[in-house]
Design a protein around this motif. Structure first.
Motif, PDB file in Angstrom:
ATOM      1  N   VAL A 102      -6.765  -2.992  -1.593  1.00 11.39           N
ATOM      2  CA  VAL A 102      -5.523  -2.752  -2.343  1.00 11.39           C
ATOM      3  C   VAL A 102      -5.331  -1.332  -2.363  1.00 11.39           C
ATOM      4  CG1 VAL A 102      -4.137  -2.816  -4.464  1.00 11.39           C
ATOM      5  CG2 VAL A 102      -5.551  -4.854  -3.647  1.00 11.39           C
ATOM      6  N   ARG A 103      -6.173  -0.546  -2.444  1.00 12.46           N
ATOM      7  CA  ARG A 103      -6.471   0.789  -2.613  1.00 12.46           C
ATOM      8  C   ARG A 103      -5.837   1.503  -1.415  1.00 12.46           C
ATOM      9  NH1 ARG A 103     -10.162   1.589  -5.555  1.00 12.46           N
ATOM     10  NH2 ARG A 103     -11.652   1.801  -3.822  1.00 12.46           N
ATOM     11  N   HIS A 104      -6.517   0.893  -0.440  1.00 12.96           N
ATOM     12  CA  HIS A 104      -6.143   1.329   1.092  1.00 12.96           C
ATOM     13  C   HIS A 104      -4.817   0.883   1.634  1.00 12.96           C
ATOM     14  CE1 HIS A 104      -6.667   2.591   5.123  1.00 12.96           C
ATOM     15  NE2 HIS A 104      -6.334   1.575   5.828  1.00 12.96           N
ATOM     16  N   GLY A 105      -4.304  -0.230   1.199  1.00 12.91           N
ATOM     17  CA  GLY A 105      -3.039  -0.765   1.682  1.00 12.91           C
ATOM     18  C   GLY A 105      -1.894   0.042   0.938  1.00 12.91           C
ATOM     19  N   LEU A 127      -0.929   6.811  -0.638  1.00 14.43           N
ATOM     20  CA  LEU A 127       0.071   7.549  -0.325  1.00 14.43           C
ATOM     21  C   LEU A 127       0.459   8.019   1.062  1.00 14.43           C
ATOM     22  CD1 LEU A 127       2.450   9.067  -1.786  1.00 14.43           C
ATOM     23  CD2 LEU A 127       0.755  11.081  -2.088  1.00 14.43           C
ATOM     24  N   PRO A 128      -0.413   8.472   1.830  1.00 15.88           N
ATOM     25  CA  PRO A 128      -0.125   8.844   3.108  1.00 15.88           C
ATOM     26  C   PRO A 128       0.558   7.646   4.369  1.00 15.88           C
ATOM     27  CG  PRO A 128      -2.399   9.567   2.672  1.00 15.88           C
ATOM     28  CD  PRO A 128      -1.686   8.606   1.541  1.00 15.88           C
ATOM     29  N   TYR A 129      -0.112   6.480   4.088  1.00 16.21           N
ATOM     30  CA  TYR A 129       0.893   5.491   4.657  1.00 16.21           C
ATOM     31  C   TYR A 129       2.220   5.157   3.995  1.00 16.21           C
ATOM     32  CZ  TYR A 129      -4.005   4.950   6.479  1.00 16.21           C
ATOM     33  OH  TYR A 129      -5.151   5.093   7.222  1.00 16.21           O
ATOM     34  N   GLY A 130       2.232   5.119   2.874  1.00 11.97           N
ATOM     35  CA  GLY A 130       3.533   4.912   2.111  1.00 11.97           C
ATOM     36  C   GLY A 130       4.692   6.046   2.531  1.00 11.97           C
ATOM     37  N   LEU A 131       4.067   7.482   2.731  1.00 14.98           N
ATOM     38  CA  LEU A 131       4.964   8.265   3.173  1.00 14.98           C
ATOM     39  C   LEU A 131       5.464   8.166   4.595  1.00 14.98           C
ATOM     40  CD1 LEU A 131       3.238  11.441   1.304  1.00 14.98           C
ATOM     41  CD2 LEU A 131       5.409  10.308   0.986  1.00 14.98           C
ATOM     42  N   VAL A 132       4.556   7.770   5.545  1.00 11.51           N
ATOM     43  CA  VAL A 132       4.794   7.518   6.787  1.00 11.51           C
ATOM     44  C   VAL A 132       5.656   6.502   6.827  1.00 11.51           C
ATOM     45  CG1 VAL A 132       3.818   7.042   9.030  1.00 11.51           C
ATOM     46  CG2 VAL A 132       2.703   8.698   7.728  1.00 11.51           C
ATOM     47  N   THR A 133       5.610   5.261   6.138  1.00 12.13           N
ATOM     48  CA  THR A 133       6.625   4.249   6.332  1.00 12.13           C
ATOM     49  C   THR A 133       7.788   4.225   5.657  1.00 12.13           C
ATOM     50  OG1 THR A 133       4.709   2.620   5.717  1.00 12.13           O
ATOM     51  CG2 THR A 133       6.916   1.819   5.162  1.00 12.13           C
ATOM     52  N   ALA A 134       7.903   5.373   4.770  1.00 15.84           N
ATOM     53  CA  ALA A 134       9.227   5.735   3.945  1.00 15.84           C
ATOM     54  C   ALA A 134       9.991   6.626   5.222  1.00 15.84           C
ATOM     55  CB  ALA A 134       9.083   6.648   2.957  1.00 15.84           C
ATOM     56  N   TYR A 137      -1.351   1.113  13.444  1.00 21.40           N
ATOM     57  CA  TYR A 137      -2.790   1.197  14.248  1.00 21.40           C
ATOM     58  C   TYR A 137      -3.606   1.859  13.596  1.00 21.40           C
ATOM     59  CZ  TYR A 137      -6.119   2.362  17.993  1.00 21.40           C
ATOM     60  OH  TYR A 137      -7.009   2.434  18.603  1.00 21.40           O
ATOM     61  N   VAL A 138      -3.432   3.251  12.870  1.00 23.20           N
ATOM     62  CA  VAL A 138      -4.194   3.976  12.316  1.00 23.20           C
ATOM     63  C   VAL A 138      -4.851   3.260  10.907  1.00 23.20           C
ATOM     64  CG1 VAL A 138      -4.444   6.173  10.850  1.00 23.20           C
ATOM     65  CG2 VAL A 138      -3.537   6.117  13.458  1.00 23.20           C
ATOM     66  N   HIS A 139      -3.701   2.789  10.271  1.00 22.27           N
ATOM     67  CA  HIS A 139      -4.079   1.890   9.045  1.00 22.27           C
ATOM     68  C   HIS A 139      -5.118   0.795   9.416  1.00 22.27           C
ATOM     69  CE1 HIS A 139      -3.302  -1.216   5.746  1.00 22.27           C
ATOM     70  NE2 HIS A 139      -3.125  -0.055   5.081  1.00 22.27           N
ATOM     71  N   GLN A 140      -5.029   0.112  10.416  1.00 26.30           N
ATOM     72  CA  GLN A 140      -5.986  -1.103  10.564  1.00 26.30           C
ATOM     73  C   GLN A 140      -7.239  -0.260  10.968  1.00 26.30           C
ATOM     74  OE1 GLN A 140      -6.193  -4.200  10.319  1.00 26.30           O
ATOM     75  NE2 GLN A 140      -4.005  -4.034   9.029  1.00 26.30           N
ATOM     76  N   ARG A 141      -7.309   0.605  11.573  1.00 28.30           N
ATOM     77  CA  ARG A 141      -8.603   1.294  12.270  1.00 28.30           C
ATOM     78  C   ARG A 141      -9.259   1.740  11.152  1.00 28.30           C
ATOM     79  NH1 ARG A 141     -11.009   0.107  16.742  1.00 28.30           N
ATOM     80  NH2 ARG A 141     -11.730   2.289  16.998  1.00 28.30           N
ATOM     81  N   ARG A 142      -8.882   2.387  10.379  1.00 25.81           N
ATOM     82  CA  ARG A 142      -9.481   3.294   9.056  1.00 25.81           C
ATOM     83  C   ARG A 142      -9.775   2.176   7.805  1.00 25.81           C
ATOM     84  NH1 ARG A 142      -6.788   9.218   9.026  1.00 25.81           N
ATOM     85  NH2 ARG A 142      -7.655   9.974  10.978  1.00 25.81           N
ATOM     86  N   ALA A 143      -9.203   1.010   8.120  1.00 27.72           N
ATOM     87  CA  ALA A 143      -9.425   0.082   6.601  1.00 27.72           C
ATOM     88  C   ALA A 143     -10.938   0.259   6.439  1.00 27.72           C
ATOM     89  CB  ALA A 143      -8.784  -1.136   6.914  1.00 27.72           C
ATOM     90  N   PRO A 144     -11.319   0.422   5.103  1.00 23.82           N
ATOM     91  CA  PRO A 144     -12.704   0.074   4.639  1.00 23.82           C
ATOM     92  C   PRO A 144     -12.845  -1.427   4.464  1.00 23.82           C
ATOM     93  CG  PRO A 144     -11.329   0.735   2.997  1.00 23.82           C
ATOM     94  CD  PRO A 144     -10.352   0.753   4.111  1.00 23.82           C
ATOM     95  N   GLY A 176       6.414   0.279  -2.694  1.00 24.55           N
ATOM     96  CA  GLY A 176       5.073   0.305  -2.337  1.00 24.55           C
ATOM     97  C   GLY A 176       4.164   0.396  -3.666  1.00 24.55           C
ATOM     98  N   PHE A 177       4.196   1.373  -4.350  1.00 23.50           N
ATOM     99  CA  PHE A 177       3.540   1.370  -5.738  1.00 23.50           C
ATOM    100  C   PHE A 177       3.911   0.516  -6.690  1.00 23.50           C
ATOM    101  CE2 PHE A 177       3.306   5.749  -3.712  1.00 23.50           C
ATOM    102  CZ  PHE A 177       2.004   5.904  -3.529  1.00 23.50           C
ATOM    103  N   ALA A 178       4.998  -0.158  -6.770  1.00 24.56           N
ATOM    104  CA  ALA A 178       5.096  -1.145  -7.802  1.00 24.56           C
ATOM    105  C   ALA A 178       4.438  -2.609  -7.252  1.00 24.56           C
ATOM    106  CB  ALA A 178       6.538  -1.442  -7.928  1.00 24.56           C
TER     107      ALA A 178
END
Length: 150
Positions: free
Chosen positions: A25-28, A31-38, A71-78, A133-135
């Motif tokens: 959940v923390r990775h998903g 903040l960086p992924y949320g900013l890029v999505t926004a 792609y980066v989100h999936q590759r870096r997922a713990p 995303g945060f809510a």
């Protein structure tokens, strides 16, 4: 093995499962992924009023940014796990809400005759994306917990 040893081992397993859920959940919702999505949502929204070829270039850039981020989100997922039907449903619902916000902001900006209504609507939708995303984090955690126990 005594009943105490069995209980201790089971507690350790549950503790590790909770750590795994938290990392997922923390990775998903980081903040960086949320900013890029926004930023990608802003690009999709702002492109509406641009003339061609700028509209096409903006849409391609926003789509490429989103694809690269995924792609980066999936590759870096713990933690790697297949999303459940409930997670897919919630994600689609959340995307639909952000899309409705984008459309509503576009309509309002046009009715108010604001300059560059699609840029304003894109900015509103980008902020809505960050807030959503945060809510959604506790909801995603609850869905993940339910999926693991269900």
């Amino acid at each position: 093995m005594t009943s105490y040893d069995a209980r201790t081992a089971l507690d350790a397993i549950h503790h590790h499962q909770e750590q795994t859920r938290d990392a997922y959940v923390r990775h998903g919702s980081s903040l960086p992924y949320g900013l890029v999505t926004a930023l990608a949502v802003f690009g999709f929204g702002a492109a509406v009023d641009l003339p061609n070829p700028w509209r096409t270039l903006t849409l391609l850039a926003a789509g490429g940014l989103m694809a690269g981020m995924l792609y980066v989100h999936q590759r870096r997922a713990p933690v790697h796990r297949k999303p459940s039907r409930a997670q897919w449903t919630f994600s689609l619902w959340l995307g639909g809400v952000v899309t409705l916000i984008l459309v509503a902001a576009m309509v309002c900006a046009r009715l108010l005759e604001l300059p560059e209504p699609s840029v304003i609507a894109g900015a509103v939708a980008a902020v809505a994306t960050l807030v959503a995303g945060f809510a959604a984090r506790p909801i995603v955690k609850a869905i993940t917990r339910r999926d693991d126990h269900g």
